[in-house]
Enzyme design. Structure first.
Site, PDB file in Angstrom:
ATOM      1  NE  ARG A 119      -3.840   0.606   2.054  1.00 34.77           N
ATOM      2  CZ  ARG A 119      -5.190   0.171   2.040  1.00 34.77           C
ATOM      3  NH1 ARG A 119      -5.474   0.943   3.192  1.00 34.77           N
ATOM      4  NH2 ARG A 119      -6.520  -0.046   1.633  1.00 34.77           N
ATOM      5  CG  HIS A 146      -8.305   0.617  -3.490  1.00 38.68           C
ATOM      6  ND1 HIS A 146      -7.155  -0.606  -3.100  1.00 38.68           N
ATOM      7  CD2 HIS A 146      -8.898   0.336  -2.020  1.00 38.68           C
ATOM      8  CE1 HIS A 146      -7.607  -1.124  -2.059  1.00 38.68           C
ATOM      9  NE2 HIS A 146      -8.863  -0.784  -1.028  1.00 38.68           N
ATOM     10  CD  GLN A 149     -12.858  -1.874  -1.627  1.00 43.70           C
ATOM     11  OE1 GLN A 149     -12.227  -2.113  -0.537  1.00 43.70           O
ATOM     12  NE2 GLN A 149     -13.941  -2.416  -1.877  1.00 43.70           N
ATOM     13  CG  ASP A 237     -13.730   5.571  -1.753  1.00 39.70           C
ATOM     14  OD1 ASP A 237     -13.927   5.796  -0.299  1.00 39.70           O
ATOM     15  OD2 ASP A 237     -12.273   5.904  -2.227  1.00 39.70           O
ATOM     16  CB  CYS A 276     -13.793   0.751  -0.746  1.00 35.93           C
ATOM     17  SG  CYS A 276     -13.319   2.440  -0.396  1.00 35.93           S
ATOM     18  NE  ARG A 304     -10.335  -5.972  -0.904  1.00 34.64           N
ATOM     19  CZ  ARG A 304      -9.409  -5.040   0.265  1.00 34.64           C
ATOM     20  NH1 ARG A 304     -10.166  -3.514   0.502  1.00 34.64           N
ATOM     21  NH2 ARG A 304      -7.982  -4.204  -0.063  1.00 34.64           N
TER      22      ARG A 304
HETATM   23  N1   CP Z   1     -11.561  -0.408   1.782  1.00 34.10           N
HETATM   24  C1   CP Z   1     -10.605  -0.269   2.500  1.00 34.10           C
HETATM   25  O1   CP Z   1      -8.843  -0.239   1.120  1.00 34.10           O
HETATM   26  O2   CP Z   1      -9.998  -0.318   3.697  1.00 34.10           O
HETATM   27  P1   CP Z   1      -8.329  -0.740   4.519  1.00 34.10           P
HETATM   28  O3   CP Z   1      -8.351   1.363   3.846  1.00 34.10           O
HETATM   29  O4   CP Z   1      -9.468  -0.342   5.585  1.00 34.10           O
HETATM   30  O5   CP Z   1      -8.165  -1.492   4.041  1.00 34.10           O
HETATM   31  N1  NVA Z   2     -10.102   6.602  -1.551  1.00 33.83           N
HETATM   32  C1  NVA Z   2      -9.854   6.326  -0.487  1.00 33.83           C
HETATM   33  C2  NVA Z   2     -10.071   4.830  -0.107  1.00 33.83           C
HETATM   34  C3  NVA Z   2      -9.535   4.472   0.839  1.00 33.83           C
HETATM   35  C4  NVA Z   2     -10.041   2.769   0.919  1.00 33.83           C
HETATM   36  C5  NVA Z   2      -8.169   6.273   0.082  1.00 33.83           C
HETATM   37  O1  NVA Z   2      -7.022   6.711  -1.033  1.00 33.83           O
HETATM   38  O2  NVA Z   2      -8.364   6.896   1.007  1.00 33.83           O
END
Ligand code: CP
Ligand code: NVA
Length: 320
Positions: A119, A146, A149, A237, A276, A304
């Protein structure tokens, strides 16, 4: 300027990186999706034919440059349920956090573990990691996309509406990283995607052009009602993604794009609501929508786990 890495080649030869949905062959994506549905039905123990080669010795390392609840826990549990093992690494605990290069970190970790989920703050550093790693690298979210997701989201959609091919999905809100993966998916799974967002927060024009050139039916509008009309799914989102600092500006621009009960009524009867998570009730979504009967957000969160088992199985050389 993004790094030029030939990730398309990795769909057919090892390492099988999972960087973006548009860089993986449509046949492989369908195989992963079908395996995800099957793995869910199978429960905690993956059937032998879906277990990746190399377990129980295969180890997944996960590196987090940003916080995570779902991605962290679902990947960890997914790898264990496949019969493999995991190591969770916070960016600040690695020498990476004090200046060791991404390239050297990727080369070193490739000597220890069998796959890496990253990440990353910047999509470019994920691409650099994948360029130097000799094992599969999985995108666990970047500022650009992502993909894991959206694989879980499509799986969730198919649980209520069947094959996503030809159906209409509406995205309402920020044209962000998750929206970008939805666009990539529209081209690969052949569904219609309507994105409603403020002009200032549209997804990148280059991405819109690329997915349209790849055959995707992607409409971009500033009218939420137009986007949701005829759709079987409404997705939103957070208005402020991790790392973004212009909170006030974004909230002001996005206020007309909140998903409420009145907007849900404009979608098809039986349309589902997805997010998400994490969600901010009273901002991007009204409480009665996310906690109401059309919401499938907790199935989505659960999925997930199943989708990532399938992604891991594919990355590790399974699902042949
Ligand atoms: N939706 C998602 O990726 O959640 P987290 O940021 O908690 O991993
Ligand atoms: N768009 C959001 C998704 C979190 C899972 C972010 O990047 O923070």
């Amino acid at each position: 300027m993004q790094r030029r890495v030939d990730l398309k080649a990795s769909a057919t030869q090892r390492p099988r990186h999972f960087i973006n949905i548009d860089a993986i062959a449509a046949d492989d994506l369908r195989k992963i999706m079908d395996a995800a549905h099957e793995l869910k039905k199978a429960g905690k123990r993956a059937p032998e034919h879906l277990q990746p080669p190399g377990v129980p010795d295969a180890v997944l390392a996960m590196i987090f440059e940003k916080p995570s609840t779902r991605t962290r826990v679902s990947f960890d549990v997914a790898m264990r349920q496949l019969g493999g093992q995991t190591i969770v690494l916070n960016h600040g605990d690695l020498q990476l956090g004090r200046g060791e290069s991404v390239a050297d970190t990727a080369r070193v970790l490739s000597r220890y573990v069998d796959a890496i989920m990253l990440r990353a703050n910047s999509h470019d550093s994920l691409l650099e990691f994948a360029e130097y790693a000799t094992i599969p690298v999985i995108n666990g979210l970047t500022d650009m996309s992502h993909p894991c997701q959206v694989m879980a989201d499509i799986m969730t959609f198919e649980e209520s509406h069947g094959d996503v091919t030809g159906q209409k999905i509406a995205w309402v809100g920020d044209g962000n990283n998750v929206a970008t993966s939805w666009m990539h998916a529209a081209a690969q799974f052949n569904f219609k995607l309507a994105i409603a967002c403020p002009g200032q927060l549209r997804p990148e024009k280059a991405t819109i052009d690329a997915v349209r050139a790849a055959g995707a039916e992607v409409e971009v509008t500033d009218d939420p009602e137009e986007a949701v009309r005829g759709s079987n799914c409404v997705v939103t989102d957070t208005w402020v993604s991790m790392g973004q600092t212009d909170e006030g500006y974004r909230k002001q621009l996005l206020a007309p794009f909140a998903v409420d009960g009145a907007l849900m009524k404009k979608a098809q009867k039986g349309a589902v609501f997805m997010h998400c998570l994490p969600a901010y009730r009273g901002h991007e979504v009204a409480e009665d929508v996310i906690d109401g009967p059309q919401s499938v957000v907790f199935d989505e969160a659960e999925n997930r786990l199943h989708a990532q088992k399938a992604i891991l199985a594919w990355c590790l050389g399974g699902l042949a």
